[in-house]
Motif scaffolding. Structure first.
Motif, PDB file in Angstrom:
ATOM      1  N   TYR A 210       0.828  -1.218   0.000  1.00  0.00           N
ATOM      2  CA  TYR A 210       0.000   0.000   0.000  1.00  0.00           C
ATOM      3  C   TYR A 210       0.857   1.260   0.000  1.00  0.00           C
ATOM      4  CZ  TYR A 210      -3.736   3.106   1.893  1.00  0.00           C
ATOM      5  OH  TYR A 210      -4.651   4.098   2.129  1.00  0.00           O
ATOM      6  N   ASN A 218      -7.331  -1.909  -0.301  1.00  0.00           N
ATOM      7  CA  ASN A 218      -8.216  -3.037  -0.583  1.00  0.00           C
ATOM      8  C   ASN A 218      -7.660  -3.920  -1.694  1.00  0.00           C
ATOM      9  OD1 ASN A 218      -9.969  -2.145   1.378  1.00  0.00           O
ATOM     10  ND2 ASN A 218     -11.369  -1.131  -0.042  1.00  0.00           N
ATOM     11  N   HIS A 221      -4.999  -6.074  -0.124  1.00  0.00           N
ATOM     12  CA  HIS A 221      -5.646  -7.070   0.736  1.00  0.00           C
ATOM     13  C   HIS A 221      -6.267  -8.185  -0.092  1.00  0.00           C
ATOM     14  CE1 HIS A 221      -8.984  -8.171   3.749  1.00  0.00           C
ATOM     15  NE2 HIS A 221      -7.857  -8.709   4.159  1.00  0.00           N
ATOM     16  N   GLU A 222      -6.951  -7.818  -1.160  1.00  0.00           N
ATOM     17  CA  GLU A 222      -7.579  -8.831  -2.014  1.00  0.00           C
ATOM     18  C   GLU A 222      -6.538  -9.736  -2.664  1.00  0.00           C
ATOM     19  OE1 GLU A 222      -9.929  -6.601  -4.735  1.00  0.00           O
ATOM     20  OE2 GLU A 222     -11.374  -5.939  -3.191  1.00  0.00           O
ATOM     21  N   LEU A 234      -6.646  -4.784   9.117  1.00  0.00           N
ATOM     22  CA  LEU A 234      -6.668  -3.632   8.233  1.00  0.00           C
ATOM     23  C   LEU A 234      -6.872  -2.333   8.991  1.00  0.00           C
ATOM     24  CD1 LEU A 234      -8.622  -4.788   5.054  1.00  0.00           C
ATOM     25  CD2 LEU A 234      -6.168  -4.869   5.526  1.00  0.00           C
ATOM     26  N   LYS A 238      -4.868   1.173   8.443  1.00  0.00           N
ATOM     27  CA  LYS A 238      -5.543   2.447   8.168  1.00  0.00           C
ATOM     28  C   LYS A 238      -5.123   3.515   9.172  1.00  0.00           C
ATOM     29  CE  LYS A 238      -9.785   0.334   6.284  1.00  0.00           C
ATOM     30  NZ  LYS A 238     -11.250   0.186   6.504  1.00  0.00           N
ATOM     31  N   ASP A 348     -14.007   2.742   4.558  1.00  0.00           N
ATOM     32  CA  ASP A 348     -14.034   1.409   3.950  1.00  0.00           C
ATOM     33  C   ASP A 348     -13.296   1.360   2.618  1.00  0.00           C
ATOM     34  OD1 ASP A 348     -15.523   0.402   6.053  1.00  0.00           O
ATOM     35  OD2 ASP A 348     -17.454   0.738   5.059  1.00  0.00           O
ATOM     36  N   GLU A 349     -13.162   2.500   1.947  1.00  0.00           N
ATOM     37  CA  GLU A 349     -12.500   2.550   0.636  1.00  0.00           C
ATOM     38  C   GLU A 349     -11.367   3.574   0.660  1.00  0.00           C
ATOM     39  OE1 GLU A 349     -13.067   0.687  -1.991  1.00  0.00           O
ATOM     40  OE2 GLU A 349     -14.809  -0.400  -1.212  1.00  0.00           O
TER      41      GLU A 349
END
Length: 371
Positions: A210, A218, A221-222, A234, A238, A348-349
């Motif tokens: 990241y 995300n 993570h995916e 996560l 963050k 969340d994003e």
């Protein structure tokens, strides 16, 4: 290590479910702070299967290590919020996340260094504390000396406390800084590991992807989960990202425990990890047990220990139970007038602008080197 390894090794788990508690609690807890509750839960089953490694030489040794693995998995499941299993006796296991990045479990013998050299690893990046190694009887000195006897591979350590999202959050900048410098220096493939390779190592890999490699959080993570079943925190990544770009703001929190006959009240978890406890002070004036603490913005799980008994009070905010039924109390500390950048980066994003990514890289590259 300040974690669940240092709790009594019995079948009774300190982070117990409320399902085993009957009747009205003898003590009622209330928390007064800048907090809000959003019950969050992710249920998953993670089983780390061995890819390589040596097995103990005797049946007795195998049985002892198997028992340690079972206890470690039990503690990990309670602390991480997912059903996690690690079998140390099956040897080192790992997965390529990218052609140049591997996440896995700990090296157990110097022979594991040869296995990693054979697949092109140039940097072994160890996140274990000394007590992690002692628990499973790993001779880190022998492993490091053997690895560093070669010119084409380097063993590097950057410790993070196991099962502790708060320590992960505040250690990530120093750890990823050290990782970035090692990768820049050594090139090739990097092997990131903790003990099981299910929490600290995946989180460090995601933060590195990241902050340095240009992925969205995300997206990193995916990709990680498409290659390895694991459970990185996560929220810690963050918060660490926001800490770098906006600084750390602390807010006063006052936790209260009303007692009808308790003699001692402590709290574990929160910002100190599950292996430590903070005593509450009894206020004669208020007739309450009180803990006052300044906490950085974020989400914290904790549990009370009342007269030696671990308790989760149903009148406080409670996490959703994982598949084993384990729950904790939790609070969220936040600013009433939140910074726009922090709000976006902890959403969340979340994503980083090119300018923000450049600032993070500069911050990491100028971060003081650890010993």
């Amino acid at each position: 290590m300040n974690c669940l390894h240092h709790l009594p090794r019995t079948s009774a788990l300190p982070l117990q479910s409320l399902s085993g508690y009957s009747g009205k609690p003898s003590c009622v807890a209330t928390s007064l702070a800048m907090v809000k509750g959003t019950a969050l839960s992710r249920r998953s089953i993670v089983l780390a299967e061995a890819a390589s490694g040596s097995v103990p030489s005797t049946a007795d040794e195998t049985s002892k290590i198997d028992d340690k693995s079972e206890t470690y998995s039990h503690d990990m499941t309670a602390a991480m919020g997912a059903v996690l299993t690690y079998r140390h006796e099956l040897g080192m296991n790992y997965n390529f996340i990218r052609p140049d990045l591997i996440v896995g479990s700990c090296l157990q013998t110097p022979a594991d260094v040869d296995k990693l050299r054979a697949i092109g690893v140039k940097t072994i990046f160890c996140l274990q504390e000394d007590s992690d190694l002692e628990y499973f009887g790993v001779d880190i000195t022998a492993i490091r000396e053997y690895a560093n006897s070669f010119d084409d591979i380097q063993h590097v350590r950057a410790k993070i406390r196991d099962f502790d999202a708060f320590d992960l959050r505040f250690r990530l900048p120093a750890v990823v800084s050290k990782l970035h410098k090692a990768v820049t220096r050594n090139g090739g493939v990097t092997y990131i590991h903790c003990t099981a390779g299910l929490g600290r190592a995946p989180a460090t890999a995601v933060a590195y992807m990241y902050w340095i490699q240009g992925y969205t959080l995300n997206g990193a993570h995916e990709l990680l989960l498409s290659k390895r079943s694991c459970f990185p925190k996560l929220e810690a990544i963050k918060s660490a990202t926001a800490d770098i770009l906006t600084g750390t703001i602390r807010k006063p929190v006052k936790l209260k425990w009303h007692s009808t006959g308790c003699s001692t009240v402590e709290i574990s978890g929160l910002d100190i990890g599950w292996g430590q406890r903070i005593p509450l002070s009894y206020s004669e004036e208020e007739g309450l047990w009180i803990l006052q603490r300044d906490l950085p913005e974020g989400r914290y799980e904790y549990k009370y220990i009342v007269d030696g008994e671990w308790m989760c009070n149903e009148h406080e905010l409670i996490t959703s139970p994982n598949q084993d039924g384990h729950v904790n109390n939790y609070i969220e500390v936040f600013d009433e007038t939140p910074d726009e950048i922090r709000s976006r980066l902890t959403s969340d994003e979340p994503d980083l602008s090119s300018d923000e990514r450049a600032k993070i890289r500069q911050f990491l590259e100028s971060f003081p080197d650890e010993d």
